[in-house]
Design an enzyme around this catalytic site. Structure first.
Site, PDB file in Angstrom:
ATOM      1  N   GLU A   1       1.053  -1.432   0.214  1.00  0.00           N
ATOM      2  CA  GLU A   1      -0.566  -0.221   0.349  1.00  0.00           C
ATOM      3  C   GLU A   1       0.822   1.084  -0.029  1.00  0.00           C
ATOM      4  O   GLU A   1       0.376   1.976  -0.563  1.00  0.00           O
ATOM      5  CB  GLU A   1      -0.845   0.223   1.167  1.00  0.00           C
ATOM      6  CG  GLU A   1      -1.446   1.046   1.748  1.00  0.00           C
ATOM      7  CD  GLU A   1      -2.825   0.949   0.110  1.00  0.00           C
ATOM      8  OE1 GLU A   1      -2.730   0.389   0.045  1.00  0.00           O
ATOM      9  OE2 GLU A   1      -3.724   1.880   0.358  1.00  0.00           O
ATOM     10  N   ASP A   2       1.817   1.560   1.258  1.00  0.00           N
ATOM     11  CA  ASP A   2       2.523   2.731   0.855  1.00  0.00           C
ATOM     12  C   ASP A   2       4.206   2.848   0.346  1.00  0.00           C
ATOM     13  O   ASP A   2       4.734   3.831   0.576  1.00  0.00           O
ATOM     14  CB  ASP A   2       2.511   2.714   2.388  1.00  0.00           C
ATOM     15  CG  ASP A   2       1.842   2.962   2.834  1.00  0.00           C
ATOM     16  OD1 ASP A   2       0.653   3.191   2.588  1.00  0.00           O
ATOM     17  OD2 ASP A   2       1.392   2.732   4.245  1.00  0.00           O
TER      18      ASP A   2
END
Ligand code: MN
Length: 750
Positions: free
Chosen positions: A102-103
């Site tokens: 996700e990051d």
């Protein structure tokens, strides 16, 4: 929560403590390995190390809002997976990696390459979930469906997600207030019930308490304070209660533990609300737990023996015996609960279970799987997953409806009921006879005209209770109708009814097709998809089916078709004369609503800045904790954070929530209500009105007092300026002789 929880690291602050921080990170990782040790097999250590290094590197430049290096979060999540949920090595690896895709720059392929398909799939599931709550609501529901599909594939996804949520809730303090409200609402709306459904009682309780800490801060603090003030007294009572039981159990040769456990703040608050009592009047602030060491084949017998010993000492309440030994809950919970009369005439709940049952109660699904081999019970989780898959497979509506349906049909508490042959079936609480009929079979549901519950004839909407035996009565003439939807709660029944209605609509719509064809030919046009679309759009309908159905049922008469122009094969609708303008209402928003991240809106003094109205459902007054909700057409609506509708709104429409705060205001006053209960005393009305309008100079809008058998009950509506003024008024009335209770009412129902 990722994006919001990250801030870039400034090089100087980072370097300052780098060495210390690295040591700290390694220390946390070692603790994780220690907790996991019994489960680590050959080769696992290297895999764990790789995951740890991969995550540490990937998150290297990130910090949480609290300022600590981001990697502490994934390590903490992995730790919760191990210690509090009882998951193993693979889940720990996923916990460590859960935010990387996700990051950070890490891709799913990277993870697949390093750890294989199984782990990559779980991380993928976790990545999908993290984007759920920040988008609009229908997309949110769509995403939620995806999660559920992943969940039924591999339940570890949701278990790790719960660990993630728990850690985020534990560290919510450093977030901005509106973020806290939103996350806390989501937690109470979806995650706590999900934890409950997975059998994770401790996590469910903690999630509820943490949510309440943010959503109803004042009440939370008040109850916590009262709990700690009364702790000594309670401990004394518990010891007195336990002493004779300890002796008896020891004499009988049991290996056991017995202790008193305080109930959670959230559950105490629920009791206060539900029963309308004060903290002092909630009798079960704690429960007594007996945990037995019993061999698997003697578990049930031993639990009942303990029950017998307990009830020899204290008399049980006949209505309050819960036997989840013979009929475990479908989240796996097994125990025997009874409520007995303890010393000083107090009711006390006693929960009896074995060590194995206790582990399942605490660690839920994971522990359940551990004990699965050798246990002959059919797998209730598998059954539940299958039902979810079935419900997901045959429903096509989106939006909040789906989440709501999901909650009532899959996350609710359950009842167990019997077929005429004595087979037991589990249904969610509030199920009706009709739900039961559809549960047995769609064909039986569709033909249901009533039921016999415990041999008594009841209508299809009759609500079932645990222990009921149900015989469904059918008729070949029966068919589902629209209002049936109000009588059912299960997804299966709802979907079947909707399917049947759609089928019927199609049949009727066929007639509409002929009518439309005739009318089109009447103006010189033809029946083709383009022209039907033109007509559909003209009447502002969403589907051709809808159009044809309305034509068939004559709710559209097609008179306006004369105004259409015909050009060859095509007909064109006339331009609409007046377009309805939605915001042309008295509550119109006079200025654009600022985005949620910008300045807070202060209203009261500067109320001319923005049009707002106060929600009718909770009647906020200045000083209450509030939030603004951007409604379509009605501008900004101010709700109390304790409003019964608040969690629903915050959880599902977070993007429409605006932080709001009261400005000091003495000019405007607000209508609110109080209900008063007391002993009937001559002149009590006079005394009350004297205080309100005489001493405090508060305006009374309405006052009713009813008195019966020496008790009176009154409601007063008054105009106050803010919460302090109201609190002062309540204190003054309470201090009057004979007054028992003064409560503000939450809704406009009174
Ligand atoms: Mn996370």
């Amino acid at each position: 929560m990722q994006d919001d929880d990250i801030k870039p690291v400034s090089a100087s602050t980072y370097n300052l403590n780098e060495e210390q921080e690295n040591k700290e990170i390694v220390r946390h990782y070692r603790a994780l390995l220690r907790a996991l040790r019994p489960k680590i097999k050959k080769g696992d250590k290297e895999l764990l190390r790789t995951a740890f290094e991969m995550a540490t590197n990937a998150h290297k430049t990130m910090r949480r809002k609290s300022g600590e290096p981001y990697i502490f979060h994934p390590i903490a999540v992995a730790m919760i997976c191990v210690e509090e949920i009882g998951l193993g090595v693979r889940s720990t690896i996923c916990g460590l990696l859960h935010d990387t895709v996700e990051d950070t720059d890490i891709t799913l392929d990277d993870i697949k390459g390093e750890f294989g398909n199984e782990i990559a799939k779980i991380v993928d599931g976790l990545t999908k979930i993290s984007t759920v709550m920040d988008t609009n609501s229908s997309q949110q529901a769509e995403n939620f469906k995806k999660i559920l599909l992943t969940l039924t594939d591999d339940p570890r996804v949701i278990l790790i997600k719960l660990a993630d949520r728990l850690h985020n809730m534990r560290t919510l303090d450093s977030m901005k207030q509106e973020k806290q409200l939103k996350i806390a609402s989501e937690t109470i709306w979806v995650y706590a019930p999900l934890a409950h459904r997975m059998g994770l009682y401790n996590i469910k309780t903690e999630l509820e308490d943490l949510s309440m800490k943010y959503l109803e801060a004042d009440t939370y603090k008040e109850i916590a304070k009262k709990l700690s003030e009364t702790k000594r007294e309670r401990t004394k009572y518990i010891n007195e209660f336990i002493r004779p039981l300890k002796d008896k159990l020891t004499q009988a040769g049991f290996n056991f533990e017995i202790y008193g456990r305080p109930k959670s703040i959230h559950s105490i608050w629920n009791k206060i609300k539900k029963k309308g009592v004060s903290f002092e009047e909630v009798y079960d602030l704690f429960a007594i737990r007996v945990i037995l060491d019993a061999p698997i084949d003697k578990e049930k017998e031993d639990c009942w023996k303990v029950y017998s010993l307990v009830t020899d000492e204290y008399l049980p309440s006949p209505e309050r015996l819960r036997d989840w030994l013979s009929n475990p809950k479908s989240n796996g919970y097994e125990a025997l609960h009874t409520t007995v009369m303890g010393p000083q005439g107090k009711w006390v709940e006693v929960q009896i279970r074995t060590k194995r049952m206790n582990e399942i109660a605490e660690k839920g699904l994971a522990a359940h799987f551990k004990y699965k081999e050798g246990s002959h019970s059919e797998d209730r989780f598998d059954k539940w997953f299958m039902q979810i898959r079935e419900a997901l497979g045959n429903q096509d509506e989106g939006g909040i409806d789906f989440l709501q349906d999901f909650k009532t049909s899959f996350l609710a508490e359950e009842i167990y009921v019997y077929t005429p042959k004595g087979e037991v079936k589990m249904l969610p609480t509030n199920s009706s006879a009709l739900d039961f009929a559809f549960y047995i079979h769609t064909a039986i549901g569709s033909k249901c005209i009533g039921a016999k519950v415990n041999h008594k004839l009841v209508p299809i909407s009759h609500k079932l209770r645990s222990g009921d035996q149900i015989e469904i009565i059918t008729s070949n003439k029966q068919k589902p109708s629209e209002d049936w939807l109000n009588s059912v709660v299960t997804a299966k029944a709802k979907n079947s009814i909707k399917d049947a209605l759609r089928e019927e609509k199609k049949v009727i719509a066929e007639e509409g097709k002929y009518t439309l064809q005739r009318k089109l030919e009447g103006i010189g046009g033809v029946y083709n998809p383009y022209n039907v679309d033109q007509v559909m759009n003209y009447y502002k309908l969403g589907s051709q089916l809808d159009l044809l159905y309305r034509i068939a049922t004559k709710s559209i008469d097609l008179k306006e078709l004369k105004m259409f122009t015909v050009l060859g094969d095509k007909v064109e609708a006339p331009k609409p004369v007046v377009a309805p303008v939605e915001h042309n209402l008295e509550h119109a928003i006079t200025r654009p609503i600022p985005k949620k991240d910008s300045e807070l809106i202060i209203f009261g003094e500067s109320s001319d800045q923005i049009q707002y109205s106060l929600a009718k459902c909770c009647n906020p007054i200045p000083g209450d904790d509030v939030f603004g909700f951007v409604s379509t057409g009605k501008g900004l609506i101010i709700h109390r954070t304790t409003c019964p509708n608040a969690t629903q709104l915050l959880a599902n429409y977070g993007h429409r929530v605006v932080k709001t705060k009261w400005a000091k205001n003495k000019e405007i006053s607000f209508l609110t209500g109080l209900s008063i209960i007391g002993l009937d005393d001559v002149g009590v009305v006079n005394k009350i009105t004297n205080i309100i309008s005489g001493e405090l100079k508060i305006n009374i809008a309405a006052l009713t007092i009813e008195s019966k058998d020496g008790l009176f009950q009154g409601t007063i509506k008054v105009y106050v300026h803010d919460k302090d003024e109201l609190a002062n008024l309540v204190d003054r009335i309470k201090s009057l002789h004979g007054i028992q209770q003064v409560n503000r009412f939450d809704t406009e129902t009174v």
